[in-house]
Design an enzyme around this catalytic site. Structure first.
Site, mmCIF file in Angstrom:
data_model
loop_
_atom_site.group_PDB
_atom_site.id
_atom_site.type_symbol
_atom_site.label_atom_id
_atom_site.label_comp_id
_atom_site.label_asym_id
_atom_site.label_seq_id
_atom_site.Cartn_x
_atom_site.Cartn_y
_atom_site.Cartn_z
ATOM 1 N N LYS A 56 0.837 -1.210 0.000
ATOM 2 C CA LYS A 56 0.000 0.000 0.000
ATOM 3 C C LYS A 56 0.870 1.258 0.000
ATOM 4 C CE LYS A 56 -0.294 -0.108 5.045
ATOM 5 N NZ LYS A 56 -1.131 -0.426 6.212
ATOM 6 N N TYR A 284 12.994 30.792 6.984
ATOM 7 C CA TYR A 284 11.851 31.610 7.404
ATOM 8 C C TYR A 284 11.920 31.981 8.880
ATOM 9 C CZ TYR A 284 9.551 30.238 3.026
ATOM 10 O OH TYR A 284 9.235 30.036 1.716
HETATM 11 C C1 LIG Z 1 -0.474 -1.545 6.869
HETATM 12 C C2 LIG Z 1 -1.146 -2.801 7.146
HETATM 13 C C3 LIG Z 1 -0.410 -3.984 7.352
HETATM 14 C C4 LIG Z 1 1.100 -4.019 7.456
HETATM 15 O O1 LIG Z 1 1.485 -3.555 8.721
HETATM 16 P P1 LIG Z 1 3.025 -3.432 9.149
HETATM 17 O O2 LIG Z 1 2.984 -3.069 10.576
HETATM 18 O O3 LIG Z 1 3.627 -2.375 8.279
HETATM 19 O O4 LIG Z 1 3.637 -4.755 8.914
HETATM 20 C C5 LIG Z 1 -1.112 -5.166 7.488
HETATM 21 N N1 LIG Z 1 -2.463 -5.178 7.441
HETATM 22 C C6 LIG Z 1 -3.188 -4.072 7.281
HETATM 23 C C7 LIG Z 1 -4.663 -4.150 7.269
HETATM 24 C C8 LIG Z 1 -2.568 -2.840 7.145
HETATM 25 O O5 LIG Z 1 -3.314 -1.734 7.005
#
Ligand SMILES: *Cc1c(COP(=O)(O)O)cnc(C)c1O
Length: 402
Positions: A56, A284
């Protein structure tokens, strides 16, 4: 001289044209061999369970397509993404593996998703009916993973909703509208020392699963384990594990080293340096004022590229083998670095973070400076940043290791 012009000049002189090394102004260099090694490590840790590589948010900023291909070539059997758009982008790139997406609009809009054979999540009777209606309208069988809430209080059906959800799913399955391919949940507390919390979530998940089986569902995959859980909690593995962060080489348990290899190095080239006297205000608001004569370097990385503004006043970067401070506010596109008396010149490379083995900062340190977690730093690396890939080594060499 531009690359193009140089090529023309060489061609006109009849010299052999060799490609010039690309020297981007700023880049995220992604070591796909590290992703490959981490994937194989997680696969071993998963034991008999399958491995869903979570890609993702553009593969936590690394590039979803490249990471997906590398993970699949090294033992991953599924891909996990948040949105159905992310899943469709993987299909459009020719990725053919099973994909699960867990987020889509409440009114569905899933025709393209189901046509692309993407597995979707459902956690309510309404969602199941919407999915089934779309599938039937298009003459398809939807592949669904039912989500149970074991403590995130985010997505997922509650204990009281679950009986209706599993019964509705079973009915729709009998009618041929959908198939329940998976059951899943997400851990809220995978990290020690909250073992009571984890154990409670795992026990509850086991019960959700029992009542799904009791109505006749026969899911192929049952999954709850994120990175920490895969590495730390054998009892969380069920039949599929779902790590994200660990694939990218970030140790998911504070203070515990599993030997993962960080995959990303973010760097940029110094655009210009200036020698300034003591008392010079920087960036800034002049929140930083030099306390001595020094050299300031202008570096084209800013918060739009993922350098968190909240780390202003704390963060350092790495140049010529030294850690040097970012001074003044981090701005949208640029930072100013105080390089002291180091003979830094325009064109030299400045590293924001990398694996850390040469002394450069790591994503974990950046997370501390910005009061956040490494996933936030990695996924925040902006779309403007050029990604460059070091290819995974030839599978032949690695075959013995798998
Ligand atoms: C992001 C996510 C993961 C992975 O989690 P990590 O802690 O990065 O291993 C697994 N399942 C779901 C539903 C997630 O949203």
């Amino acid at each position: 001289m531009s690359h193009h012009l140089e090529t023309l000049v060489r061609a006109s002189r009849n010299e052999p044209i060799v490609p010039l090394p690309a020297a981007p102004m700023a880049q995220a260099l992604v070591d796909l061999e590290a992703v490959a090694v981490n994937t194989r490590m997680l696969r071993r840790a998963a034991g008999d369970a399958g491995l869903m590589a979570v890609v993702k948010a553009n593969g936590y900023g690394h590039g979803a397509i490249e990471v997906a291909r590398t993970a699949l070539a090294n033992g991953a059997t599924w891909l996990g993404v948040a949105t159905t758009d992310e899943a469709l982008a993987l299909r459009a790139a020719g990725v053919d593996a099973p994909i699960l997406a867990w987020l889509y609009p409440p009114d569905g809009g899933l025709a393209d998703t189901l046509a692309a054979r993407i597995n979707v999540t459902a956690s309510s009777v309404h969602a199941l009916e919407t999915i089934a209606a779309t599938a039937q309208r298009h003459g398809r069988v939807a592949h669904v993973h039912l989500e149970a809430d074991t403590g995130m209080s985010r997505g997922g059906a509650s204990v009281s909703e679950w009986p209706q959800v599993v019964s509705a799913a079973r009915e729709l399955e009998k009618r041929g509208a959908l198939r329940v391919v998976g059951l899943w949940s997400h851990l809220a507390v995978a990290e020690a020392p909250d073992d009571d919390g984890v154990n409670q979530q795992l026990r509850d998940f086991g019960e959700f699963r029992q009542s799904a089986l009791a109505v006749g569902l026969a899911p192929e995959v049952v999954h709850i384990a994120n990175s920490t859980a895969v590495l730390r909690l054998p009892e969380s593995r069920f039949t599929l594990v779902r790590p994200g962060l660990a694939l990218y080489g970030i140790e998911p348990m504070p203070g515990v080293v599993y030997g993962l290899r960080p995959a990303m190095t973010v760097s940029a080239r110094v655009l210009r340096t200036t020698r300034v006297p003591a008392g010079t205000g920087v960036s800034y608001g002049w929140h930083h004022v030099t306390d001595r004569e020094t050299t300031l370097a202008q570096v084209p990385l800013g918060f739009a590229d993922g350098v968190p503004r909240a780390a202003s006043g704390r963060a350092v970067v790495w140049v010529r083998g030294h850690r040097v401070p970012i001074v003044g506010w981090i701005t949208m596109d640029q930072i100013v670095v105080d390089v002291g008396d180091l003979p830094v010149r325009a064109g030299e490379s400045v590293t924001m973070f990398g694996p850390g083995d040469r002394g450069e900062p790591t994503a974990l340190e950046w997370a501390e400076w910005a009061d956040t977690i490494p996933s936030d730093i990695l996924s925040g690396i902006g779309s403007r940043m050029r990604r460059t890939y070091l290819p995974p080594e030839r599978p032949a060499r690695l075959a013995g290791e798998i």
